[in-house]
Design a protein around this motif. Structure first.
Motif, PDB file in Angstrom:
ATOM      1  N   ALA A  98       0.845  -1.208   0.000  1.00 43.61           N
ATOM      2  CA  ALA A  98       0.000   0.000   0.000  1.00 43.61           C
ATOM      3  C   ALA A  98       0.875   1.250   0.000  1.00 43.61           C
ATOM      4  N   MET A  99       1.926   1.236   0.786  1.00 40.99           N
ATOM      5  CA  MET A  99       2.827   2.391   0.836  1.00 40.99           C
ATOM      6  C   MET A  99       3.567   2.563  -0.496  1.00 40.99           C
ATOM      7  N   VAL A 100       4.025   1.454  -1.071  1.00 38.23           N
ATOM      8  CA  VAL A 100       4.729   1.508  -2.355  1.00 38.23           C
ATOM      9  C   VAL A 100       3.799   2.038  -3.448  1.00 38.23           C
ATOM     10  N   GLY A 101       2.545   1.594  -3.439  1.00 34.46           N
ATOM     11  CA  GLY A 101       1.584   2.091  -4.424  1.00 34.46           C
ATOM     12  C   GLY A 101       1.372   3.590  -4.308  1.00 34.46           C
ATOM     13  N   ASP A 102       1.290   4.076  -3.071  1.00 34.42           N
ATOM     14  CA  ASP A 102       1.113   5.506  -2.850  1.00 34.42           C
ATOM     15  C   ASP A 102       2.358   6.289  -3.274  1.00 34.42           C
ATOM     16  N   ILE A 103       3.517   5.745  -3.003  1.00 36.11           N
ATOM     17  CA  ILE A 103       4.772   6.387  -3.411  1.00 36.11           C
ATOM     18  C   ILE A 103       4.859   6.420  -4.938  1.00 36.11           C
ATOM     19  N   ALA A 104       4.491   5.315  -5.578  1.00 34.16           N
ATOM     20  CA  ALA A 104       4.507   5.268  -7.052  1.00 34.16           C
ATOM     21  C   ALA A 104       3.550   6.311  -7.638  1.00 34.16           C
ATOM     22  N   ALA A 105       2.395   6.477  -7.014  1.00 37.52           N
ATOM     23  CA  ALA A 105       1.440   7.487  -7.495  1.00 37.52           C
ATOM     24  C   ALA A 105       2.019   8.892  -7.358  1.00 37.52           C
ATOM     25  N   SER A 106       2.741   9.129  -6.273  1.00 31.74           N
ATOM     26  CA  SER A 106       3.381  10.428  -6.102  1.00 31.74           C
ATOM     27  C   SER A 106       4.404  10.669  -7.216  1.00 31.74           C
TER      28      SER A 106
END
Length: 181
Positions: A98-106
């Motif tokens: 979940a954190m990696v997905g949010d970082i990728a979106a950023s």
């Protein structure tokens, strides 16, 4: 499996992925992951993605998964729906994913020349879901296949944007976020 059971399993299975970004907001701050570096003239990630927030979010998701794993049999007996357990690797994959997905979106938002907090519909609501599901499928494929049936995946994709917008509006109302989306 009834639709009610599918919804219960979808929410239960995704809780360790739903919590990390909220925990990161509460514990965030500190050193940005990108260290202030730019890429193509824009920040690689921005100040909102920090090591402390990522660690705290991951820890919160894993901690919740361990609690859910412990209380799962009791909850299942009370509500009459078999809820999935969480092997430690599944808990870690969902939370960190979940954190990696949010970082990728950023990262994607910076490449689209969007400022921190600027909305990108769809991406904002499902980035962490994609990251969580991808890492879970990669690291615990049997658990993933048993848990995330097509019906459960459909509910996750349809329900998550509603839950995401609701929790963000609440966080905004409480002064924890700068924007309500």
């Amino acid at each position: 499996m009834s639709w009610l059971s599918v919804v219960v399993v979808a929410v239960w299975a995704m809780l360790p992925a739903y919590v990390p970004n909220n925990a990161a907001v509460l514990a965030g701050g500190g050193r940005p992951i990108d260290g202030g570096r730019t890429l193509g003239g824009a920040r690689a990630l921005g100040d909102g993605k920090t090591w402390r927030g990522t660690a705290a979010g991951t820890a919160a998701g894993v901690g919740l998964a361990l609690i859910l794993d412990r209380i799962g049999p009791t909850v299942a007996a009370v509500i009459g729906v078999d809820v999935p357990g969480f092997p430690l690797l599944a808990a870690l994959a969902l939370a960190f994913g979940a954190m990696v997905g949010d970082i990728a979106a950023s990262f994607i938002k910076r490449r689209l020349d969007r400022e921190r907090g600027a909305p990108v519909p769809g991406l904002d609501q499902l980035d962490f879901v994609v990251g969580a599901l991808a890492l879970a499928a990669l690291f615990v494929p049997t658990w993933f296949a048993d848990t995330f049936t097509p019906g459960v995946l459909l509910v996750v994709v349809l329900l998550t944007p509603l839950l995401h917008l609701s929790t963000n509006a609440i966080a905004y109302g409480l002064g924890l976020k700068d924007e309500p989306y």
